[in-house]
Design an enzyme around this catalytic site. Structure first.
Site: not given
Ligand code: GLU
Length: 395
Positions: A64, A67, A190, A242, A260
């Site tokens: 993430s 992003k 993605y 988040y 994550v």
């Molecule tokens: N590729 C992970 C997902 O979409 C990223 C989530 C994250 O890093 O918070 O679940």
């Protein structure tokens, strides 16, 4: 002379490495197999100087943390209005993989998966061939990092095979017309975006590029315009962590994004990019040790954005010779505020001066010294005063 930053970073890691809490993000099977032990921190200053400590060479997937950068690319490519039509900028207070959309169909913000997939789908326009879009994205991430990045195909395949929840989100997005492509394809690409590999040094460089108005200080490339960075940093501040965004804002106070895989990056406007990595994550998906590292950095270096600071202005105004009773000395005139970012630069400036020279550090135009600025300056006086021939005189 080495500046004190590397040693300080080592101390931070030592203070955090005993923490064994958290668990690997094994909802992505391949991430469940990684070594849980690595711990690394990196800081990239506004002029491109990078400090790293710990397992700085370990590569991991960006997840993430991609992003904010893909959001920046979308804002730059498609413009503000078109981007806001696809995704909002309101904190959701929900988990990263929340299944809901706003009443108008838009995802709440580009930091949760729903928003990030909508943003991914915008790059290159809806008709762009799938892999070409991802190549454009990896290329964009690489320009932020200042080196060519690549995708870990194993992590990609492992996550895509089990990405049932993200497929549900993409189906919702297709249902309300936020994406026009096949939802399964968008989830796939993605997921590939998230499997781009980086080190903490890469993340710190990417973060400092946002912090310095879109110009990568290592390569000199203007990757995105400054207005884009203002948007992205604001969204990181309010939504990047988040459902722990409020906790983060109050304790750390640095615009940030976690992944994550165990990475966290932070962008401190006008000063530095920061990154930490250790794979075990908490229930929000944030690296447990990574959060601790950021808490230390913020507290020790007075980096909290809401810390009241005087205007951060120019540090070194002039460099000329002055006459002392017993010979000539260099004259370094400091102007403005002394805080972590400006004193770090001063220390490097001092390190470049030959050991036998006498230096007069003129503080008469300094308007403000914060506690870490003062401590770094006094430590440097002590260290430099005690070695070789050089004399430092504060006036
Ligand atoms: N590729 C992970 C997902 O979409 C990223 C989530 C994250 O890093 O918070 O679940």
């Amino acid at each position: 002379m080495r500046t004190q930053v590397p040693q300080y970073l080592q101390e931070v890691l030592q203070a955090c490495e005993r923490n064994d809490e958290g668990a690997l993000a094994d909802y992505i099977p391949e991430l469940g197999n990684v070594d849980p032990n690595p711990l690394a921190v990196a800081v990239c200053m506004g002029d491109g100087t990078v400090y790293g400590a710990g397992d700085a060479d370990v590569e991991f997937t960006i997840q993430s943390m991609s992003k904010p950068f893909v959001y920046a690319l979308a804002l730059h490519e498609r413009g503000l209005e078109a981007t806001l039509q696809q995704v909002g900028v309101e904190p959701s207070g929900d988990a990263f993989n929340d299944l809901s959309l706003r009443e108008d169909g838009r995802p709440q913000n580009p930091m949760i998966n729903a928003g990030a997939m909508a943003v991914h789908a915008m790059i290159g326009g809806p008709q762009a061939p799938l892999r070409e879009r991802t190549d454009m994205i990896v290329d964009g991430l690489s320009r932020f990092a200042g080196r060519q990045l690549s995708v870990d195909e194993e992590v990609y395949a492992s996550e895509f095979a089990t990405a049932f929840r993200n497929r549900a989100i993409a189906n919702l997005l297709r249902n309300v017309g936020i994406i026009e492509q096949d939802p399964r394809d968008i989830v796939g690409e993605y997921t590939r975006q998230c499997a781009t590999t980086v080190t903490t040094n890469d993340l710190a460089t990417m973060a400092v590029t946002l912090a310095m108005g879109g110009r990568n200080p290592v390569t000199g490339e203007q990757v995105v315009p400054a207005w884009v960075c203002r948007y992205v940093l604001s969204v990181m501040m309010t939504c990047g962590m988040y459902d722990a965004a409020g906790d983060w804002m109050t304790t750390v106070g640095i615009p940030a994004k976690s992944g994550v895989s165990g990475g966290i990056l932070g962008a401190l406007p006008g000063q530095a990019g920061l990154a930490a990595f250790s794979p075990k994550v908490d229930s929000h998906g944030h690296s447990v040790r990574g959060v601790r590292v950021f808490e230390h950095l913020s507290r020790d270096l007075n980096l909290h954005l809401m810390e009241v600071q005087e205007a951060r202005v120019r540090l070194l105004e002039s460099s000329r010779e002055v006459k002392l009773r017993d010979g000539l000395a260099r004259h370094l005139r400091l102007r403005g505020a002394l805080y972590f970012g400006s004193v770090e630069r001063l220390l490097r400036e001092l390190a470049d001066i030959p050991d036998e020279d006498t230096v007069v550090v003129d503080l008469s135009d300094v308007t403000h010294i914060n506690p870490i600025g003062r401590r770094m300056l006094l430590d440097a006086m002590e260290q430099l005063g005690g070695t070789g021939e050089r004399r430092l005189v504060l006036v």
